[in-house]
Design an enzyme around this catalytic site. Structure first.
Site, mmCIF file in Angstrom:
data_model
loop_
_atom_site.group_PDB
_atom_site.id
_atom_site.type_symbol
_atom_site.label_atom_id
_atom_site.label_comp_id
_atom_site.label_asym_id
_atom_site.label_seq_id
_atom_site.Cartn_x
_atom_site.Cartn_y
_atom_site.Cartn_z
ATOM 1 N N LYS A 61 0.833 -1.207 0.000
ATOM 2 C CA LYS A 61 0.000 0.000 0.000
ATOM 3 C C LYS A 61 0.867 1.256 0.000
ATOM 4 C CE LYS A 61 -3.859 -2.353 2.254
ATOM 5 N NZ LYS A 61 -4.524 -2.693 3.511
ATOM 6 N N ASP A 79 -11.086 3.156 4.215
ATOM 7 C CA ASP A 79 -11.492 1.754 4.070
ATOM 8 C C ASP A 79 -13.009 1.622 3.965
ATOM 9 O OD1 ASP A 79 -9.543 -0.144 3.657
ATOM 10 O OD2 ASP A 79 -8.992 -0.303 5.769
ATOM 11 N N GLN A 127 -4.736 -1.099 9.610
ATOM 12 C CA GLN A 127 -4.577 -2.441 9.040
ATOM 13 C C GLN A 127 -5.194 -3.496 9.958
ATOM 14 O OE1 GLN A 127 -3.284 -3.273 5.977
ATOM 15 N NE2 GLN A 127 -3.928 -5.355 6.457
#
Length: 285
Positions: A52, A119, A96
């Protein structure tokens, strides 16, 4: 059979993001900023985060890395998230998952400012999706929709079966498929669903996100079906999806490979979400 590979499609999305960032950075007086929080030493999570951060660099997003110890207290993690919420140079916050035991993913996700929730997992963004309102969408479902559009699939009125109901993939994907202007007819299946085989046989499109290696077999599909395999499973024979690719190859109209399919779209969509969060934060809309 049409192979719906994700490499060229994800590259197209990244090129779009890079071009827009390049054109707007001068006006904004800074590049988009993404904070990436990794708690603990999970090897898979480390790889994901590294990928990422590399992708951010490619398109001109400044990534800020926060590596926390496995035994980090929930209070300290929440304090960090609140600090990032108030940091003007941070447009997106990526926590994460999964978190180490003892930390509440839900509580931490709910702490993130919905406008920085790249997200798309904050309850407000999930609710906005359910109501058809503008908001940040979960990356994997949104990337899946981009891939379908790229390949020119019209889903209006089509019978779409979604296997899996997680808030990360299955549930938001079902809502995106059912919403205007897509207008698909959606059946969501899960571990308690009866007659899954018959349901799948009648599907025009099958979306798999259940985490069971090679679950979908040739006797569960019709020859005109398109298979979108979102599952990624680590087995002793390497990575594989939720569909048995080798067994299904040539027996359906189209299918995504694993790896090389939807997984590539997820990170590219994260970049797109960060771009959108930056634009809103800087008044560039």
């Amino acid at each position: 059979m049409r192979l719906l590979e994700g490499k060229s499609v994800s590259q197209k999305l990244r090129a779009n993001v890079k071009n827009e960032i390049d054109s707007l950075t001068k006006k904004a007086k800074r590049a988009p900023g993404l904070a990436v929080i990794l708690v603990g030493e999970d090897p898979a999570s480390k790889v994901y985060v590294r990928n990422k951060e590399k992708a951010c660099e490619e398109v001109g997003i400044t990534s800020y890395s926060y590596r926390l110890a496995e035994d980090t207290k929930e209070e300290d993690l929440i304090n960090l998230i609140q600090e990032l919420n108030n940091d003007e140079k941070i447009d997106g916050i990526l926590l994460q998952l999964p978190l180490p035991k003892g930390l509440s993913s839900q509580k931490c996700l709910e702490t993130i400012n919905p406008k920085k929730d790249v997200d798309g997992l904050h309850p407000e963004n999930q609710g906005r999706l359910a109501l058809g309102l503008k908001g940040l969408r979960p990356c994997t479902p949104a990337g899946t929709m981009f891939l379908l559009k790229h390949y020119g699939y019209e889903l209006e009125g089509k019978n779409c079966v979604v296997l899996g109901r997680s808030p990360l993939v299955g549930r938001p994907l079902a809502m995106m498929l059912n919403a205007k202007p897509v207008n698909a007819t959606v059946t969501m299946c899960h571990s308690k669903t009866k007659n899954i085989k018959e349901i799948c046989k009648n599907a025009d499109f099958i979306f798999l996100a259940i985490g069971i290696p090679n679950f979908l077999q040739p006797d569960m599909v019709n020859k005109d079906a398109v298979i979108i395999d979102i599952g990624i499973n680590r087995t002793e024979n390497g990575l594989c999806g939720d569909a048995d690719f080798k067994a299904l190859e040539g027996k359906v109209a189209g299918m995504t490979p694993v790896p090389g399919g939807i997984g590539l779209m997820t990170i590219s969509q994260l970049l797109e979400n960060t771009l959108q969060a930056w634009k809103e934060n800087m008044g560039l809309e």
